[in-house]
Design a protein around this motif. Structure first.
Motif, short mmCIF file in Angstrom:
data_model
loop_
_atom_site.label_atom_id
_atom_site.label_comp_id
_atom_site.label_asym_id
_atom_site.label_seq_id
_atom_site.Cartn_x
_atom_site.Cartn_y
_atom_site.Cartn_z
N UNK A 175 0.83 -1.20 0.00
CA UNK A 175 0.00 0.00 0.00
C UNK A 175 0.87 1.25 0.00
N UNK A 176 0.59 2.14 -0.92
CA UNK A 176 1.32 3.41 -1.00
C UNK A 176 0.77 4.37 0.04
N UNK A 177 1.66 5.11 0.69
CA UNK A 177 1.29 6.05 1.73
C UNK A 177 1.55 7.48 1.29
N UNK A 178 1.02 8.39 2.09
CA UNK A 178 1.22 9.81 1.83
C UNK A 178 2.71 10.14 1.86
N UNK A 179 3.15 10.89 0.86
CA UNK A 179 4.53 11.39 0.74
C UNK A 179 5.54 10.31 0.39
N UNK A 180 5.09 9.13 -0.05
CA UNK A 180 6.02 8.14 -0.59
C UNK A 180 6.66 8.68 -1.87
N UNK A 181 7.86 8.23 -2.15
CA UNK A 181 8.56 8.59 -3.39
C UNK A 181 8.86 7.31 -4.16
N UNK A 182 8.40 7.26 -5.40
CA UNK A 182 8.68 6.13 -6.28
C UNK A 182 9.74 6.57 -7.30
N UNK A 183 10.82 5.84 -7.34
CA UNK A 183 11.90 6.20 -8.26
C UNK A 183 12.16 5.04 -9.21
N UNK A 184 12.14 5.34 -10.51
CA UNK A 184 12.40 4.36 -11.55
C UNK A 184 13.86 4.50 -11.98
N UNK A 185 14.67 3.55 -11.59
CA UNK A 185 16.10 3.63 -11.90
C UNK A 185 16.32 3.43 -13.40
N UNK A 186 17.30 4.13 -13.97
CA UNK A 186 17.56 3.98 -15.41
C UNK A 186 18.28 2.67 -15.70
N UNK A 187 18.09 2.17 -16.91
CA UNK A 187 18.82 0.99 -17.37
C UNK A 187 20.26 1.36 -17.65
N UNK A 188 21.11 0.35 -17.75
CA UNK A 188 22.53 0.63 -17.98
C UNK A 188 22.78 1.33 -19.29
N UNK A 189 21.93 1.10 -20.30
CA UNK A 189 22.14 1.70 -21.62
C UNK A 189 21.36 2.98 -21.80
N UNK A 190 20.73 3.47 -20.72
CA UNK A 190 19.88 4.66 -20.85
C UNK A 190 20.67 5.86 -21.33
N UNK A 191 21.91 5.99 -20.84
CA UNK A 191 22.72 7.14 -21.26
C UNK A 191 23.03 7.10 -22.74
N UNK A 192 23.34 5.90 -23.27
CA UNK A 192 23.63 5.76 -24.70
C UNK A 192 22.39 6.10 -25.52
N UNK A 193 21.22 5.61 -25.07
CA UNK A 193 19.99 5.85 -25.81
C UNK A 193 19.67 7.35 -25.86
N UNK A 194 19.85 8.04 -24.71
CA UNK A 194 19.60 9.48 -24.70
C UNK A 194 20.57 10.20 -25.65
N UNK A 195 21.85 9.77 -25.67
CA UNK A 195 22.82 10.40 -26.56
C UNK A 195 22.44 10.18 -28.02
N UNK A 196 21.96 8.98 -28.33
CA UNK A 196 21.57 8.68 -29.71
C UNK A 196 20.36 9.52 -30.12
N UNK A 197 19.47 9.78 -29.18
CA UNK A 197 18.31 10.61 -29.51
C UNK A 197 18.75 12.04 -29.84
#
Length: 331
Positions: free
Chosen positions: A284-306
């Protein structure tokens, strides 16, 4: 939120005071005689249908705090229980009529024994504290209840110079928080914004409302767009929140710093494991919880290619990101 609503823990106020007759209370006195000589005709000479009871007109307790009773005079009622007043009246009549029986009742309480209920209720006003006691839920119900959902409302009780607050849902769920009110208490219901935050490699970064009291993590992930297909690592979704020391100690964690009442905790959700979806449904999610989606290892390469694809697009019409990668990979 804590600064706005004051200290948590309404149960600290659960020390009910002795209730008694107060100024403004409407008090009635009924007197029963075995031989009605003082307040009515003698039963021996009257019709047997005549009641031996005499009801005196209701009286409002004024600043003197006394009742007026024929053949007895003024009887102190302020600050006393009805049973205590009955004893005094009966003693005053004992030598004037045979075996008098007295019943004292409080019909209305509209004097000093009041609590104020205001804020997010259907009808603000003052609620009398009954001689038997009035609890927090009773006072809220007498004011029409909250106009918002219980999980979305904070209840604050101010007594003297101290204020304590808890969610209305907690008051319903925990009998200890349904405290006995005292005359002079002020009860305020205020709607608050319950929300969680989503950051990282997700489709929608932002602040999201808790739409129910038991919003599951799977629903929260869906509301925030979930992990980005290209950038996020579905095995590393983190939930940051504060947990009480007692909960962590019950799990065997003993190396805790005893500062404050809570400890920052990070939970990890792995959606590459089928069991992760079941965990998410039961978390159950509570008030003021923070959900963080960690990037994949290749996320930096994909952003650079974009970025490269955006810069080269005018000269490479029809060439996508995959084509750009081939060009950049050519010696």
């Amino acid at each position: 939120s804590d600064r706005l609503f004051g200290s948590r823990g309404l149960e600290a106020f659960d020390r009910p005071a002795r209730q008694s007759i107060a100024v403004g209370d409407v008090v009635s006195v009924a007197i029963y005689e075995t031989d009605a000589a003082l307040f009515g005709p003698s039963l021996a000479s009257a019709n047997l249908a005549v009641s031996p009871m005499t009801a005196l007109p209701p009286q409002t307790i004024d600043q003197t705090g006394a009742l007026s009773v024929p053949f007895v005079g003024r009887v102190l009622a302020l600050g006393r229980l009805p049973s205590e007043v009955e004893v005094d009246i009966r003693e005053g009549l004992r030598m004037k009529t045979a075996d008098p029986q007295v019943v004292v009742t409080v019909g209305e309480r509209k004097g000093g024994n009041l609590v104020s209920v205001t804020g997010d209720v259907r009808q603000s006003g003052q609620v009398p504290v009954a001689l038997a006691g009035t609890r927090l839920i009773d006072a809220i119900a007498a004011s029409g209840g909250s106009v918002s959902e219980p999980y979305d409302v904070m209840v604050s009780v101010t007594r003297a110079s101290q204020t304590r607050s808890d969610p209305l849902q907690d008051v319903y769920d925990s009998p200890a928080k349904n405290i006995a009110l005292r005359p002079g208490d002020t009860v305020v219901l205020r709607k608050r914004s319950l929300n969680f935050l989503a950051f990282g490699s997700t489709g929608r970064v932002g602040n999201f409302p808790l739409t129910s009291e038991d919003l599951s993590l799977s629903s929260a992930v869906a509301a925030s767009g979930g992990p980005d297909d290209l950038e996020a690592n579905p095995s590393t979704i983190f939930v940051y929140r504060q947990e009480p020391h007692s909960m962590l100690r019950s799990l065997g964690r003993t190396n805790l710093i005893d500062e404050g009442t809570t400890v920052p905790v990070v939970y990890q959700l792995d959606l590459t494991d089928p069991k992760g979806f079941f965990y998410a449904n039961n978390f159950t999610v509570r008030d003021r919880d923070i959900i963080y989606y960690a990037p994949a290892g290749s996320a930096g390469v994909i952003k650079f290619m974009r970025v490269v694809n955006t810069l080269l697009a005018p000269a490479m019409s029809g060439v996508g990101v995959a084509g750009s990668a081939k060009v950049l990979g050519t010696p």
